[in-house]
Design a protein around this motif. Structure first.
Motif, PDB file in Angstrom:
ATOM      1  N   LEU A   1       0.604  -1.179  -0.334  1.00 15.19           N
ATOM      2  CA  LEU A   1       0.063  -0.379   0.224  1.00 15.19           C
ATOM      3  C   LEU A   1       0.555   1.230  -0.144  1.00 15.19           C
ATOM      4  O   LEU A   1       0.354   2.416  -1.134  1.00 15.19           O
ATOM      5  N   PHE A   2       2.125   1.808   0.812  1.00 17.64           N
ATOM      6  CA  PHE A   2       2.551   1.960   0.812  1.00 17.64           C
ATOM      7  C   PHE A   2       4.115   2.483  -0.710  1.00 17.64           C
ATOM      8  O   PHE A   2       3.982   3.795  -0.808  1.00 17.64           O
ATOM      9  N   VAL A   3       4.185   1.851  -1.301  1.00 15.33           N
ATOM     10  CA  VAL A   3       4.462   1.933  -2.230  1.00 15.33           C
ATOM     11  C   VAL A   3       3.906   1.576  -3.876  1.00 15.33           C
ATOM     12  O   VAL A   3       4.460   2.973  -4.525  1.00 15.33           O
ATOM     13  N   ILE A   4       2.511   1.820  -3.339  1.00  9.41           N
ATOM     14  CA  ILE A   4       1.975   1.855  -4.580  1.00  9.41           C
ATOM     15  C   ILE A   4       1.851   3.359  -5.645  1.00  9.41           C
ATOM     16  O   ILE A   4       1.787   3.955  -6.787  1.00  9.41           O
ATOM     17  N   VAL A   5       1.411   4.228  -3.963  1.00  5.35           N
ATOM     18  CA  VAL A   5       1.520   5.817  -4.829  1.00  5.35           C
ATOM     19  C   VAL A   5       2.501   6.344  -5.378  1.00  5.35           C
ATOM     20  O   VAL A   5       2.550   6.787  -6.157  1.00  5.35           O
ATOM     21  N   PRO A   6       3.996   6.264  -4.829  1.00  6.41           N
ATOM     22  CA  PRO A   6       5.215   6.469  -5.567  1.00  6.41           C
ATOM     23  C   PRO A   6       5.055   6.159  -6.755  1.00  6.41           C
ATOM     24  O   PRO A   6       5.549   6.201  -7.246  1.00  6.41           O
ATOM     25  N   LEU A   7       5.361   5.435  -6.699  1.00  6.14           N
ATOM     26  CA  LEU A   7       5.148   4.087  -7.721  1.00  6.14           C
ATOM     27  C   LEU A   7       4.313   4.653  -8.996  1.00  6.14           C
ATOM     28  O   LEU A   7       4.688   4.776 -10.272  1.00  6.14           O
ATOM     29  N   LEU A   8       3.152   4.560  -8.442  1.00  6.07           N
ATOM     30  CA  LEU A   8       2.325   5.152  -9.768  1.00  6.07           C
ATOM     31  C   LEU A   8       2.060   6.545  -9.881  1.00  6.07           C
ATOM     32  O   LEU A   8       2.347   7.125 -11.272  1.00  6.07           O
ATOM     33  N   MET A   9       2.385   7.534  -8.854  1.00  7.01           N
ATOM     34  CA  MET A   9       2.726   9.406  -9.264  1.00  7.01           C
ATOM     35  C   MET A   9       4.023   8.884  -9.724  1.00  7.01           C
ATOM     36  O   MET A   9       4.626   9.824 -10.861  1.00  7.01           O
ATOM     37  N   SER A  10       5.665   8.208 -10.191  1.00  3.71           N
ATOM     38  CA  SER A  10       6.450   8.261 -10.598  1.00  3.71           C
ATOM     39  C   SER A  10       5.813   7.958 -12.298  1.00  3.71           C
ATOM     40  O   SER A  10       7.338   8.693 -12.992  1.00  3.71           O
ATOM     41  N   VAL A  11       5.468   6.776 -12.121  1.00  2.00           N
ATOM     42  CA  VAL A  11       5.022   6.470 -14.227  1.00  2.00           C
ATOM     43  C   VAL A  11       4.153   7.115 -14.630  1.00  2.00           C
ATOM     44  O   VAL A  11       4.973   8.048 -15.777  1.00  2.00           O
ATOM     45  N   TYR A  12       3.758   7.908 -13.752  1.00  2.00           N
ATOM     46  CA  TYR A  12       2.949   9.552 -14.350  1.00  2.00           C
ATOM     47  C   TYR A  12       3.569  10.450 -14.519  1.00  2.00           C
ATOM     48  O   TYR A  12       3.977  11.196 -15.965  1.00  2.00           O
ATOM     49  N   PHE A  13       4.336  10.350 -13.745  1.00  2.00           N
ATOM     50  CA  PHE A  13       5.685  11.842 -13.708  1.00  2.00           C
ATOM     51  C   PHE A  13       6.033  10.713 -14.830  1.00  2.00           C
ATOM     52  O   PHE A  13       6.899  12.672 -16.122  1.00  2.00           O
ATOM     53  N   LEU A  14       7.039  10.159 -14.905  1.00  2.00           N
ATOM     54  CA  LEU A  14       8.040   9.580 -16.518  1.00  2.00           C
ATOM     55  C   LEU A  14       7.501  10.110 -17.770  1.00  2.00           C
ATOM     56  O   LEU A  14       7.643  10.726 -18.615  1.00  2.00           O
ATOM     57  N   GLY A  15       6.015   9.619 -18.027  1.00  2.00           N
ATOM     58  CA  GLY A  15       4.948  10.169 -19.102  1.00  2.00           C
ATOM     59  C   GLY A  15       5.237  11.262 -19.172  1.00  2.00           C
ATOM     60  O   GLY A  15       5.287  11.607 -20.011  1.00  2.00           O
ATOM     61  N   ALA A  16       4.861  12.254 -18.583  1.00  2.99           N
ATOM     62  CA  ALA A  16       4.104  13.743 -18.496  1.00  2.99           C
ATOM     63  C   ALA A  16       5.926  14.499 -18.891  1.00  2.99           C
ATOM     64  O   ALA A  16       5.657  15.601 -19.694  1.00  2.99           O
TER      65      ALA A  16
END
Length: 154
Positions: free
Chosen positions: A9-24
């Motif tokens: 649960l703790f890893v999901i948020v930074p992981l998803l945000m990182s994937v989003y920021f990588l795409g952006a």
């Protein structure tokens, strides 16, 4: 809740945000995109490593948690921090980063009673000076300055 599930649960948020920021960051100019891409990839790598590490340590940690239950989370601190972060984000465009950030840091240090007032002021001013030197002076990237915009000639 199990040790592995908590870490997931703790890893999901930074992981998803990182994937989003990588795409952006792929839409940014090459020079501006380099730092966000490096940071996003690092967070993705560390998140995946944290999942593997949690999976490896889960049986021992579940046994230890059963023997020694963890301390309760101070809900009041969590609520105060979430509210303070919301106010901080709201104030950045108005006051500017270089006023809002030291103010936020000093108030949070005082709330936690972590260090004295003088040390918290020194730390927050030094941190803001480092951010200024890195982003404005070295990387030539704009940072919101709020009402100081008229005085700084932006």
């Amino acid at each position: 809740m199990g040790y592995l599930r908590k870490h997931l649960l703790f890893v999901i948020v930074p992981l998803l945000m990182s994937v989003y920021f990588l795409g952006a960051s792929m839409k940014m100019p090459h020079d501006a995109a380099l730092l966000p891409q490096i940071l996003a990839v690092l967070v993705i790598i560390f998140s995946v490593a944290m999942i593997f590490n949690a999976k490896k340590d889960a049986p021992a940690q579940d046994k230890e948690t059963a023997e020694n239950p963890p301390a309760k989370i101070n809900v009041q601190h969590v609520v105060v921090f979430v509210a303070a972060i919301a106010v901080y984000i709201y104030l950045i465009p108005i006051l500017g980063y270089f006023i809002a950030t030291p103010l936020y840091m000093v108030v949070m240090y005082a709330y936690l009673k972590a260090i004295g007032l003088l040390k918290s002021i020194i730390i927050s001013v030094c941190f803001s000076a480092f951010i200024y030197a890195l982003f404005v002076w070295f990387l030539k990237l704009p940072i919101p300055v709020g009402f100081l915009e008229h005085f700084m000639g932006y």
